[in-house]
Design a protein around this motif. Sequence first.
Motif, PDB file in Angstrom:
ATOM      1  N   ASP A 188       0.744  -1.353  -0.079  1.00 22.88           N
ATOM      2  CA  ASP A 188       0.202   0.055   0.262  1.00 22.88           C
ATOM      3  C   ASP A 188       0.895   1.378   0.163  1.00 22.88           C
ATOM      4  O   ASP A 188       0.720   2.167  -0.831  1.00 22.88           O
ATOM      5  N   ALA A 189       1.920   1.194   0.847  1.00 25.13           N
ATOM      6  CA  ALA A 189       2.752   2.506   0.795  1.00 25.13           C
ATOM      7  C   ALA A 189       3.513   2.583  -0.679  1.00 25.13           C
ATOM      8  O   ALA A 189       3.434   3.807  -0.902  1.00 25.13           O
ATOM      9  N   ASP A 190       3.711   1.739  -1.099  1.00 26.82           N
ATOM     10  CA  ASP A 190       4.427   1.639  -2.430  1.00 26.82           C
ATOM     11  C   ASP A 190       3.555   2.126  -3.675  1.00 26.82           C
ATOM     12  O   ASP A 190       3.813   3.179  -4.267  1.00 26.82           O
ATOM     13  N   THR A 194       3.832   5.868  -5.494  1.00 20.47           N
ATOM     14  CA  THR A 194       3.914   5.796  -6.923  1.00 20.47           C
ATOM     15  C   THR A 194       2.863   6.469  -7.605  1.00 20.47           C
ATOM     16  O   THR A 194       3.130   7.144  -8.279  1.00 20.47           O
ATOM     17  N   ALA A 195       1.641   6.408  -7.043  1.00 22.43           N
ATOM     18  CA  ALA A 195       0.386   7.012  -7.623  1.00 22.43           C
ATOM     19  C   ALA A 195       0.459   8.623  -7.291  1.00 22.43           C
ATOM     20  O   ALA A 195       0.264   9.419  -8.261  1.00 22.43           O
ATOM     21  N   ASN A 199       0.602  10.968 -10.540  1.00 24.83           N
ATOM     22  CA  ASN A 199      -0.859  11.796 -10.628  1.00 24.83           C
ATOM     23  C   ASN A 199      -0.940  12.636  -9.408  1.00 24.83           C
ATOM     24  O   ASN A 199      -1.648  12.620  -8.384  1.00 24.83           O
ATOM     25  N   PRO A 200       0.030  13.588  -9.136  1.00 22.90           N
ATOM     26  CA  PRO A 200      -0.020  14.670  -8.034  1.00 22.90           C
ATOM     27  C   PRO A 200      -1.554  15.251  -7.773  1.00 22.90           C
ATOM     28  O   PRO A 200      -1.641  15.570  -6.656  1.00 22.90           O
ATOM     29  N   GLU A 201      -2.159  15.477  -8.936  1.00 23.23           N
ATOM     30  CA  GLU A 201      -3.573  15.892  -8.822  1.00 23.23           C
ATOM     31  C   GLU A 201      -4.466  14.960  -7.939  1.00 23.23           C
ATOM     32  O   GLU A 201      -5.579  15.568  -7.309  1.00 23.23           O
ATOM     33  N   ASP A 202      -4.186  13.727  -7.779  1.00 25.22           N
ATOM     34  CA  ASP A 202      -4.987  12.846  -7.077  1.00 25.22           C
ATOM     35  C   ASP A 202      -4.749  12.964  -5.732  1.00 25.22           C
ATOM     36  O   ASP A 202      -5.570  12.285  -4.704  1.00 25.22           O
ATOM     37  N   THR A 203      -3.712  13.540  -5.228  1.00 21.53           N
ATOM     38  CA  THR A 203      -3.064  13.318  -3.927  1.00 21.53           C
ATOM     39  C   THR A 203      -4.051  14.027  -2.858  1.00 21.53           C
ATOM     40  O   THR A 203      -4.345  13.459  -1.887  1.00 21.53           O
ATOM     41  N   LEU A 337     -10.282   5.648  -5.892  1.00 22.18           N
ATOM     42  CA  LEU A 337      -9.140   5.890  -5.270  1.00 22.18           C
ATOM     43  C   LEU A 337      -9.173   5.310  -4.025  1.00 22.18           C
ATOM     44  O   LEU A 337      -8.496   4.474  -3.452  1.00 22.18           O
ATOM     45  N   LEU A 338     -10.144   5.700  -3.220  1.00 21.04           N
ATOM     46  CA  LEU A 338     -10.380   5.441  -1.871  1.00 21.04           C
ATOM     47  C   LEU A 338     -10.405   3.831  -1.539  1.00 21.04           C
ATOM     48  O   LEU A 338     -10.001   3.169  -0.772  1.00 21.04           O
TER      49      LEU A 338
END
Length: 797
Positions: A188-190, A194-195, A199-203, A337-338
């Motif tokens: 999960d951390a990896d 990576t995501a 895709n920084p807009e998803d953060t 995403l969640l």
Amino acid sequence: MSHLSGKYAKKIDAETLGQLTGLLHDFGKYSEVFGSYIESAVGLLQEGDSRYRDPSRWKGRVDHSTAGAQWVWRNLDDQDPVLCLAKEILAICICSHHGGLVDGLANDGEDTLMKRMVKADENTNFKESCANADEIVLIKAAEFACSTQLVKELSGLIGVVNAGVKLPMLRIFWTGLLVRYLFSCLVDADRTDTANFENPEDTELRLLGKYTEWEPLINCFERHISGLKAYPEINRKRAEVSAHCLQRSLSDQGLFYLTVPTGGGKTLASMRFALHHARKHSLDRIIYVVPYTSIIEQNAQEIRDALKGKCSLDIDEIVLEHHSNLHEKHDTKRNRLLSENWDAPIVFTTSVQLLETLFGGGTRGARRMHQLARAILIFDEVQTLPINTIHLFNNAINFLTKVCSSSVVFCTATQPLLHDVDQNKGAVPYDEQRELAPYSDLFKGFRRIEVVDERKTGGWSFSEIGMEIERQLEALGSVLFIANTKKDAKRIYFETEGLVRHRYHLSTAMCPAHRLEILRRIKVCLQRKWPVVCVSTQLVEAGVNLDFGCVFRALAGLDSIAQAAGRCNRNNRRPNGRVLIVNLKGESLGRLREIKLAQKETLRVLDEYRESPESFGGDLISPQAVERYYHYYFYQRANEMDYEVRAKDLGRKDTLLSLLSTNSLSVCEAKRTGQYNPKRILNQAFKSAGEYFKVIDAPTQGILVHYEGFGKTKGEASRLISALTITTDTKQLKTLLIKAQRFCVNVFPHDLNKMEKAGALHETQPGSGVWYLDKHYYSPDCGACTEQVGEMEFLNG
């Protein structure tokens, strides 16, 4: 990333172990070969450059996970028994983080893990990675490896495992679950790290544990509870159940039982317990597990309604649904995403997803396992648990409550005796003090139906069933018939043709969107007290909020009969409802072995009831009757509860319980072939077990169907199928397929062959593997058919 993996592992006091796996999982990426591959993939190196590596050819070919595992293997002390276990756990997690947990010992006795640990440097680039690694990484790795904290953490976990279970085989099984837990933290951390990079807009869409406090949720929920009507009488009974659950929420953590009659308000009562219990013990989340997608949306919406009310909460940040039948309004980018890692305070999911998280192969399900720690898991209709998973499930529940500081609630009207199975293979504890409500008194208070054994010699013919449905409809206004097979349900449905205007059929031959629409129409009829008949398969049995005057149940397991009874006079709107148990003449169950075995034990209980009804409290579905049934049924199937793997699948007959614990047959093979290493601790066949684990062991294939739909969904299925035939963009195809799941039907091979021979199956695009059914083979009454639907039936739909 190391920090995130450590944060997840900290929930079970294993932060250092989590940090070390996170630090070293991509150690092999320091090699020149991986660096040049990445530079080529992002365009920094062009074809013709001496270092250029064609990304299409090199993708997946560069082993970057073994080097980190080898570092652990070579740097942790061989003389310390705790560190010996630590290096095996860490090495397995690190070298598995892309493809899923690897086997310790393979089926042929080969030491799979050791094969990776001695893999040649030219294939792992271990020395080069050590030379190129950032100094800070090497320093931190050495600090972790020599840390007394690492030894302290693992020693503490071993102590908890040894205190929690005494049998060596089960201790090994628990240790395997510990491996999977740490693997989950790493994966999960990896994936999250990576995501966020790609895709920084998803953060901003991720919550990462930053949830609304329990206090405001409780305030909203209690406001809703206080506003519920205290009448009719059944609502007062439901309020009593809820009050008991509130009182017990202050209890110490562990396993609880909520044994409440059908229609007893389990959804709200169990959630009330969970919210208050979570606040009391500062827990992270509530996971509500249901067996069928047909009821998950109903339950999730009930909780949404209870939480929003007049409160100004962002409900989409609180309640997450994760299943294949998600309504479009909840199928958002954030929800998807969640759902990847159940990152929400309240999660609704299915038994299939939960069991895949615990035992499935690959990384997708395993990624979520760490979210089961410091949580409350509510298993609604727990009696639907597949019989072959019982020992696996019991051991996992014990692990979660003892090692992961979680609480679990088993909810049902027909509590299976999961504590009364083979203790040597895994049983859950039972203590009457852990019952959330006094079930013996509740069953008397909720009695609102008469269950009648209407079996007759030779069985009921379809025409006789049709006439009896007509009589009961005239007497009680609404009738539900539940059959054991789709074939019988269809036959009885057509037997009632012309009987009443509002007449419906339900089965898994209908896509989820179709079934939900039919359920909506039935509920309208029942609310308006219109005469209505529904003929269904078992899919309406558990948890569906329907309230018929009369329910027929084809002979089945007593648990199924009791659940069917929950659809009768559910809200006590009549003086009494009637549940009729009938045996169908010439019923053909074919390969439905479970129903045959359940019928056998039900017949035994029914015959005993005829002899001595007072010993069952004068009620065919009383707790005493259900308990007697489960004693008989579980005794008959005791040898099937450890998940047998067939010889044709594995090369030998074995069980998943064995593969995930001692793996004794592989150990014997290793000894026979001279490959056995007595120093090895983890011999589990994790990968093999994951490949063979299937929650629903049915060889079905999903196909898309042209369900016409109504209102906003009218024509949606056809539009999606059309789009799938022309779209080439990968991301767009994925989005379309997710939306199309609501219009999918699972078909068995023999029916699939008939459809194929009739020319009714079409592939959306050559080689896509996605098939759809010709629109003339989907009935608005009965769903997917192997023969062309009649023109009038098609038009009348």
